[in-house]
Write an enzyme that holds these catalytic residues in place. Sequence first.
Site, PDB file in Angstrom:
ATOM      1  N   LYS A 123     -31.125 -17.085  12.826  1.00  0.00           N
ATOM      2  CA  LYS A 123     -30.642 -17.918  13.937  1.00  0.00           C
ATOM      3  C   LYS A 123     -31.017 -17.251  15.246  1.00  0.00           C
ATOM      4  O   LYS A 123     -31.034 -16.011  15.356  1.00  0.00           O
ATOM      5  CB  LYS A 123     -29.191 -18.153  13.737  1.00  0.00           C
ATOM      6  CG  LYS A 123     -27.962 -17.751  14.485  1.00  0.00           C
ATOM      7  CD  LYS A 123     -27.684 -17.111  15.704  1.00  0.00           C
ATOM      8  CE  LYS A 123     -27.266 -15.689  15.788  1.00  0.00           C
ATOM      9  NZ  LYS A 123     -26.482 -15.123  16.743  1.00  0.00           N
ATOM     10  N   GLY A 162     -28.153 -13.508  13.085  1.00  0.00           N
ATOM     11  CA  GLY A 162     -27.402 -14.236  12.053  1.00  0.00           C
ATOM     12  C   GLY A 162     -27.202 -13.478  10.768  1.00  0.00           C
ATOM     13  O   GLY A 162     -26.089 -13.411  10.261  1.00  0.00           O
ATOM     14  N   GLY A 163     -28.237 -12.920  10.241  1.00  0.00           N
ATOM     15  CA  GLY A 163     -28.178 -12.084   9.042  1.00  0.00           C
ATOM     16  C   GLY A 163     -27.099 -12.466   8.057  1.00  0.00           C
ATOM     17  O   GLY A 163     -27.247 -13.421   7.295  1.00  0.00           O
ATOM     18  N   ALA A 195     -27.272  -6.313  11.455  1.00  0.00           N
ATOM     19  CA  ALA A 195     -26.621  -6.141  12.768  1.00  0.00           C
ATOM     20  C   ALA A 195     -27.632  -6.268  13.909  1.00  0.00           C
ATOM     21  O   ALA A 195     -27.795  -5.376  14.729  1.00  0.00           O
ATOM     22  CB  ALA A 195     -25.909  -4.777  12.834  1.00  0.00           C
ATOM     23  N   ASP A 237     -20.562 -17.380  13.553  1.00  0.00           N
ATOM     24  CA  ASP A 237     -21.878 -18.028  13.481  1.00  0.00           C
ATOM     25  C   ASP A 237     -22.106 -18.779  12.172  1.00  0.00           C
ATOM     26  O   ASP A 237     -23.130 -19.449  12.017  1.00  0.00           O
ATOM     27  CB  ASP A 237     -22.995 -16.978  13.614  1.00  0.00           C
ATOM     28  CG  ASP A 237     -23.120 -16.445  15.024  1.00  0.00           C
ATOM     29  OD1 ASP A 237     -22.599 -17.087  15.956  1.00  0.00           O
ATOM     30  OD2 ASP A 237     -23.751 -15.380  15.188  1.00  0.00           O
TER      31      ASP A 237
HETATM   32  O1  C5P Z   1     -16.553 -13.860  13.988  1.00  0.00           O
HETATM   33  P1  C5P Z   1     -17.402 -12.671  13.678  1.00  0.00           P
HETATM   34  O2  C5P Z   1     -16.868 -11.831  12.565  1.00  0.00           O
HETATM   35  O3  C5P Z   1     -18.835 -13.027  13.495  1.00  0.00           O
HETATM   36  O4  C5P Z   1     -17.384 -11.748  14.991  1.00  0.00           O
HETATM   37  C1  C5P Z   1     -17.700 -10.377  14.970  1.00  0.00           C
HETATM   38  C2  C5P Z   1     -17.091  -9.712  16.187  1.00  0.00           C
HETATM   39  O5  C5P Z   1     -17.770 -10.146  17.357  1.00  0.00           O
HETATM   40  C3  C5P Z   1     -15.639 -10.051  16.436  1.00  0.00           C
HETATM   41  O6  C5P Z   1     -14.780  -9.155  15.762  1.00  0.00           O
HETATM   42  C4  C5P Z   1     -15.506  -9.916  17.936  1.00  0.00           C
HETATM   43  O7  C5P Z   1     -15.308  -8.566  18.291  1.00  0.00           O
HETATM   44  C5  C5P Z   1     -16.865 -10.319  18.441  1.00  0.00           C
HETATM   45  N1  C5P Z   1     -16.919 -11.731  18.882  1.00  0.00           N
HETATM   46  C6  C5P Z   1     -16.286 -12.072  20.062  1.00  0.00           C
HETATM   47  N2  C5P Z   1     -16.358 -13.366  20.490  1.00  0.00           N
HETATM   48  C7  C5P Z   1     -17.026 -14.298  19.792  1.00  0.00           C
HETATM   49  C8  C5P Z   1     -17.675 -13.948  18.600  1.00  0.00           C
HETATM   50  C9  C5P Z   1     -17.597 -12.649  18.168  1.00  0.00           C
HETATM   51  O8  C5P Z   1     -15.672 -11.238  20.715  1.00  0.00           O
HETATM   52  N3  C5P Z   1     -17.082 -15.539  20.263  1.00  0.00           N
END
Ligand code: C5P
Length: 276
Positions: A9, A100-101, A96, A136
């Site tokens: 992505k 998207g991975g 990381a 995502d």
């Molecule tokens: O939701 P996901 O696990 O992909 O998000 C990883 C980290 O990225 C979250 O723990 C948060 O610290 C940060 N994040 C955020 N705001 C978002 C998406 C992700 O702060 N809209």
Amino acid sequence: MIVETAPAKLNLALHVRRRRDDGYHELETLFAFVVDGDTVTISPADHDAFSITGPFADGLITDADNLVIRARDAFRQTFGVTDPVEIVLDKRLPIASGIGGGSADAAATLRAMARMFSADPADDRLTTIAAALGSDVPACLFGRTMVGRGRGERLRGIAGLPPMAALLVNPGIALSTAAVFAAWDRVDRGPLPTGDAWAIALEGRNDLEPAARTVVPAIDLVLGRLSRFGGVRLVRMSGSGATCFALFDSAADCATTAAIIRAEHPGWWCLETELS
Ligand code: C5P
């Protein structure tokens, strides 16, 4: 046997509006996808099995914390399926890296499980599972050009992205999404521009770029180098980085750029592909 691609992505634009009380950030983003990525293969089996192959398999966990396993188990629980499956994840995208991975892998697992167990791919429960797995994952489940709001899970389709060649370049340094969001300066620089997808891409920004560059200065090198090639229409970092992308009208210009980047920077990861 069911084979599902987990395409990379790209955030063609990513505007961060505010930090919420739950620690997440309110976003406005334009998601797009390329045709290449990881692959998830699911086969019927006597007992559950999970293995990871490919250039980025090393060091990845294969236990219940892997997003593929979490997606499998959430699907089973929601859809009342108990049959064992063997899953092979071919990991071709760096870990990381802002493209998207793991989210793409989780989404591909949900699509593959839905196909294997004859669930309707449009079943809303798949989107609900996806949103619980990561910000995502819903966008990756649909896998097409969309504007995302909220954490990125409130989605609407958008037209207007022309066919383009894409070069994805990562300086070979993993970057934690949480660390980059934490380094964001909390300045709201405004909403996504209006218009079709290409207008939003051209006039938009990635608000996480400055934060990511302080953590991984090599992003500056990648962006600077990509910007100096002929035929480039747009250069930007994706997601929280460190992968950057360049979009081209011509696949030949993309191939020439890829060849030069690979020769100059053998340690950088480089994927020559196209928008889907
Ligand atoms: O939701 P996901 O696990 O992909 O998000 C990883 C980290 O990225 C979250 O723990 C948060 O610290 C940060 N994040 C955020 N705001 C978002 C998406 C992700 O702060 N809209």
